[in-house]
Design a protein around this motif. Sequence first.
Motif, PDB file in Angstrom:
ATOM      1  N   VAL A   7     -22.528  -8.340  20.320  1.00 10.02           N
ATOM      2  CA  VAL A   7     -22.179  -9.758  20.272  1.00 10.02           C
ATOM      3  C   VAL A   7     -20.787  -9.904  19.666  1.00 10.02           C
ATOM      4  CG1 VAL A   7     -22.826 -12.010  19.371  1.00 10.02           C
ATOM      5  CG2 VAL A   7     -24.609 -10.376  20.039  1.00 10.02           C
ATOM      6  N   HIS A   8     -20.538  -9.175  18.573  1.00  6.87           N
ATOM      7  CA  HIS A   8     -19.235  -9.181  17.912  1.00  6.87           C
ATOM      8  C   HIS A   8     -18.896  -7.757  17.485  1.00  6.87           C
ATOM      9  CE1 HIS A   8     -19.878 -13.493  17.671  1.00  6.87           C
ATOM     10  NE2 HIS A   8     -20.923 -13.324  16.879  1.00  6.87           N
ATOM     11  N   ILE A   9     -17.606  -7.416  17.459  1.00  4.66           N
ATOM     12  CA  ILE A   9     -17.181  -6.133  16.898  1.00  4.66           C
ATOM     13  C   ILE A   9     -16.429  -6.321  15.591  1.00  4.66           C
ATOM     14  CG2 ILE A   9     -17.027  -5.029  19.162  1.00  4.66           C
ATOM     15  CD1 ILE A   9     -13.922  -5.250  18.824  1.00  4.66           C
ATOM     16  N   GLY A  10     -15.869  -7.502  15.364  1.00  6.78           N
ATOM     17  CA  GLY A  10     -15.080  -7.749  14.166  1.00  6.78           C
ATOM     18  C   GLY A  10     -15.947  -8.150  12.986  1.00  6.78           C
ATOM     19  N   VAL A  22      -6.006 -11.543  15.604  1.00 13.55           N
ATOM     20  CA  VAL A  22      -6.663 -11.189  16.852  1.00 13.55           C
ATOM     21  C   VAL A  22      -7.154  -9.754  16.667  1.00 13.55           C
ATOM     22  CG1 VAL A  22      -6.444 -10.863  19.342  1.00 13.55           C
ATOM     23  CG2 VAL A  22      -5.150 -12.685  18.196  1.00 13.55           C
ATOM     24  N   ILE A  23      -8.440  -9.532  16.878  1.00 12.90           N
ATOM     25  CA  ILE A  23      -9.038  -8.213  16.676  1.00 12.90           C
ATOM     26  C   ILE A  23      -9.025  -7.452  18.000  1.00 12.90           C
ATOM     27  CG2 ILE A  23     -11.138  -6.968  16.030  1.00 12.90           C
ATOM     28  CD1 ILE A  23     -11.842  -9.343  14.226  1.00 12.90           C
ATOM     29  N   LEU A  24      -8.579  -6.187  17.943  1.00 13.75           N
ATOM     30  CA  LEU A  24      -8.400  -5.393  19.149  1.00 13.75           C
ATOM     31  C   LEU A  24      -9.118  -4.054  19.043  1.00 13.75           C
ATOM     32  CD1 LEU A  24      -4.546  -5.931  19.368  1.00 13.75           C
ATOM     33  CD2 LEU A  24      -6.301  -7.262  20.560  1.00 13.75           C
ATOM     34  N   TYR A  25      -9.619  -3.606  20.169  1.00 10.07           N
ATOM     35  CA  TYR A  25     -10.207  -2.258  20.227  1.00 10.07           C
ATOM     36  C   TYR A  25      -9.823  -1.624  21.555  1.00 10.07           C
ATOM     37  CZ  TYR A  25     -13.492   1.592  20.660  1.00 10.07           C
ATOM     38  OH  TYR A  25     -14.037   2.838  20.837  1.00 10.07           O
ATOM     39  N   ARG A  26      -9.154  -0.489  21.464  1.00  8.18           N
ATOM     40  CA  ARG A  26      -8.826   0.289  22.659  1.00  8.18           C
ATOM     41  C   ARG A  26      -9.107   1.751  22.375  1.00  8.18           C
ATOM     42  NH1 ARG A  26      -6.105  -2.077  26.952  1.00  8.18           N
ATOM     43  NH2 ARG A  26      -5.712   0.010  27.738  1.00  8.18           N
ATOM     44  N   GLY A  27      -9.722   2.449  23.343  1.00  9.80           N
ATOM     45  CA  GLY A  27     -10.004   3.864  23.185  1.00  9.80           C
ATOM     46  C   GLY A  27      -9.596   4.635  24.422  1.00  9.80           C
ATOM     47  N   SER A  28      -9.936   5.913  24.433  1.00  8.22           N
ATOM     48  CA  SER A  28      -9.600   6.785  25.554  1.00  8.22           C
ATOM     49  C   SER A  28     -10.448   6.447  26.771  1.00  8.22           C
ATOM     50  CB  SER A  28      -9.827   8.244  25.158  1.00  8.22           C
ATOM     51  OG  SER A  28     -11.215   8.466  24.939  1.00  8.22           O
ATOM     52  N   LYS A  29     -10.117   7.070  27.904  1.00  8.49           N
ATOM     53  CA  LYS A  29     -10.903   6.888  29.120  1.00  8.49           C
ATOM     54  C   LYS A  29     -12.329   7.375  28.912  1.00  8.49           C
ATOM     55  CE  LYS A  29      -7.772   5.051  31.749  1.00  8.49           C
ATOM     56  NZ  LYS A  29      -7.923   3.634  32.203  1.00  8.49           N
ATOM     57  N   LEU A  30     -12.473   8.470  28.148  1.00  7.92           N
ATOM     58  CA  LEU A  30     -13.812   8.979  27.859  1.00  7.92           C
ATOM     59  C   LEU A  30     -14.596   7.980  27.020  1.00  7.92           C
ATOM     60  CD1 LEU A  30     -15.814  11.291  28.106  1.00  7.92           C
ATOM     61  CD2 LEU A  30     -14.767  12.346  26.091  1.00  7.92           C
ATOM     62  N   MET A  31     -13.924   7.366  26.042  1.00  9.52           N
ATOM     63  CA  MET A  31     -14.582   6.361  25.221  1.00  9.52           C
ATOM     64  C   MET A  31     -14.907   5.112  26.034  1.00  9.52           C
ATOM     65  SD  MET A  31     -12.171   7.005  21.915  1.00  9.52           S
ATOM     66  CE  MET A  31     -12.613   5.525  21.020  1.00  9.52           C
ATOM     67  N   GLU A  32     -14.025   4.777  26.997  1.00  9.94           N
ATOM     68  CA  GLU A  32     -14.298   3.658  27.897  1.00  9.94           C
ATOM     69  C   GLU A  32     -15.551   3.928  28.727  1.00  9.94           C
ATOM     70  OE1 GLU A  32     -13.827   0.173  30.290  1.00  9.94           O
ATOM     71  OE2 GLU A  32     -12.990   0.731  28.353  1.00  9.94           O
ATOM     72  N   PHE A  33     -15.671   5.169  29.212  1.00 13.87           N
ATOM     73  CA  PHE A  33     -16.854   5.545  29.985  1.00 13.87           C
ATOM     74  C   PHE A  33     -18.115   5.456  29.125  1.00 13.87           C
ATOM     75  CE2 PHE A  33     -19.810   8.926  31.401  1.00 13.87           C
ATOM     76  CZ  PHE A  33     -20.114   8.422  32.652  1.00 13.87           C
ATOM     77  N   GLU A  34     -17.990   5.943  27.869  1.00 11.33           N
ATOM     78  CA  GLU A  34     -19.122   5.865  26.938  1.00 11.33           C
ATOM     79  C   GLU A  34     -19.508   4.415  26.681  1.00 11.33           C
ATOM     80  OE1 GLU A  34     -19.567   6.208  22.186  1.00 11.33           O
ATOM     81  OE2 GLU A  34     -18.404   7.798  23.147  1.00 11.33           O
ATOM     82  N   TYR A  35     -18.499   3.576  26.506  1.00 12.74           N
ATOM     83  CA  TYR A  35     -18.709   2.141  26.236  1.00 12.74           C
ATOM     84  C   TYR A  35     -19.493   1.493  27.373  1.00 12.74           C
ATOM     85  CZ  TYR A  35     -17.207  -2.767  25.653  1.00 12.74           C
ATOM     86  OH  TYR A  35     -17.148  -4.131  25.523  1.00 12.74           O
ATOM     87  N   GLU A  44     -11.552 -11.702  19.807  1.00 16.70           N
ATOM     88  CA  GLU A  44     -11.735 -10.262  19.959  1.00 16.70           C
ATOM     89  C   GLU A  44     -11.409  -9.859  21.388  1.00 16.70           C
ATOM     90  OE1 GLU A  44     -15.775  -9.376  19.114  1.00 16.70           O
ATOM     91  OE2 GLU A  44     -15.631  -9.777  16.957  1.00 16.70           O
ATOM     92  N   LEU A  45     -10.735  -8.741  21.546  1.00 12.33           N
ATOM     93  CA  LEU A  45     -10.443  -8.191  22.858  1.00 12.33           C
ATOM     94  C   LEU A  45     -10.779  -6.704  22.840  1.00 12.33           C
ATOM     95  CD1 LEU A  45      -6.992  -9.897  23.567  1.00 12.33           C
ATOM     96  CD2 LEU A  45      -9.199 -10.497  24.598  1.00 12.33           C
ATOM     97  N   ILE A  46     -11.577  -6.266  23.806  1.00 13.37           N
ATOM     98  CA  ILE A  46     -12.069  -4.889  23.821  1.00 13.37           C
ATOM     99  C   ILE A  46     -11.616  -4.167  25.084  1.00 13.37           C
ATOM    100  CG2 ILE A  46     -14.138  -3.425  23.722  1.00 13.37           C
ATOM    101  CD1 ILE A  46     -15.591  -5.736  22.383  1.00 13.37           C
ATOM    102  N   GLN A  47     -11.148  -2.936  24.905  1.00  9.45           N
ATOM    103  CA  GLN A  47     -10.741  -2.040  25.989  1.00  9.45           C
ATOM    104  C   GLN A  47      -9.778  -2.726  26.955  1.00  9.45           C
ATOM    105  OE1 GLN A  47     -11.059   0.789  24.837  1.00  9.45           O
ATOM    106  NE2 GLN A  47     -12.552   1.894  26.040  1.00  9.45           N
ATOM    107  N   ASP A  48     -10.096  -2.795  28.253  1.00 11.44           N
ATOM    108  CA  ASP A  48      -9.155  -3.335  29.230  1.00 11.44           C
ATOM    109  C   ASP A  48      -8.799  -4.797  28.959  1.00 11.44           C
ATOM    110  OD1 ASP A  48      -9.074  -0.922  30.514  1.00 11.44           O
ATOM    111  OD2 ASP A  48     -10.533  -1.460  32.055  1.00 11.44           O
TER     112      ASP A  48
END
Length: 455
Positions: A379-382, A356-369, A395-399
């Motif tokens: 479409v895909h990050i992995g 399972v591919i995961l991506y989590r970043g900071s609140k600032l990175m979430e805002f940028e995202y 794939e699961l990204i951020q929240d």
Amino acid sequence: MNIAIFSGEVSGDLIGGALARELRRRVPEIELWGLGSGAMRDAGVELLADSAAWGAISVTQALEKAPNLFLRVQPMLKRALEVRRPDVVVLIDFGAFNVRAARYCRAHGLKVLYYFPPGSWRREGTKGAELGRITDVLAVPFTWATERFQKLGAHAVWVGHPLLERVKPTMTKAAFAAQFGMEAAHPIIGLLPGSRVAEVTHLMPTLLESARRIAQRVPDAQFAVAVAPSLPPDLVADFLRGDARTQNHLARLKREKAELEASVRDKLERLENELSGQASRQVATVGGIVVPEAALKQEDWARRRSDNLRDRAENNLPPIVLAQNLTYDVMAHSDLLLTCSGTATLEAAVFGTPMVILYRGSKLMEFEYKLRGMKKKLVHIGLPNILANRRIVPELIQDAANPEAIADLAVPLLNDIAIRQQAKTDLAEVRALLGTEGASARTAQLVLELARREQ
């Protein structure tokens, strides 16, 4: 013969190190210098700057590193190129920096080979059209990218993917399980939080909570955390020692310290290895306390194990061990991987291990995202999904990368035979896209041919 090699992040350094060894094997007296880190240094490359801390996972982090790269490293590099006049400049990935370097080299009459040019995974479009004008040769890992670059006017040559040369376990599954006191017959879940401090800081608490939830549904599950050599030795262990929710602050405090310690640590490790004659592995108990491998034979081991079992019970953690400098063994011998997005996902695909591919970043990175509309654009990050051109790995990204969602995807991949087999079949197709071993040898041949060619 004088060859310059410029790499950026950890993956580029590994590629550069393998290429350097192949070049030196063919031409023992060759002069190699450039930008890189431990792998290139170990391969005999004279480094003008260490790139270990240059990796960035967002625009905000890239902006933090840009002043050093473009105000200090780039001018120093230009002076070196003017004085040394290498026969070939080899650029490896790291497009934000190396494309500029290619322009400079072309303007000053230097021959350029771009190994693993940026955007090599793209199947269509005109991205990278400039590369044909500012390089002499592109050494490309994928056949479709070779054809695309050729259509854009570049002299592109397929060489295959270099990671096939290094992605191999060091021991059997039985030996791996025995080393850490695990049961080889029971499910092993590998946790790969990343090779950068920022990645570990943001993802490790989620991985630990996910482990708790998976263990509730798969009682005999065991967990192994792959600790990258680029990380401070105690960073991951700190998360296991205490409540994961309280560790974010501690990890943030260590971030600046880690960059300063990186070069010193690398030198100390090399000196220790020279003195001992071999690399010293470290292991950790289920409580997360890092212990030298030799300590397993000490009389007080039983007491340490008892203390650490108590620590685990207090923190409500399932059995978790830390595997330091054994990332490929974790990938090869796990039944499932929960992994940070990046090169590790493609390395895991080589082993055919469901993930399972995961991506989590900071609140600032979430805002940028959100600001950049990445959810709509990506479409895909992995990398396995990008190469397959379809979603073969969850794939699961951020929240969305929350413990409950992760457990919901992980448990069927562990328990459902049909789902596991389909995942393995799909990953085998991705593995086939990487070609055959020998990318370093094929690229070295291209470098030497270009070096000997008249301008």
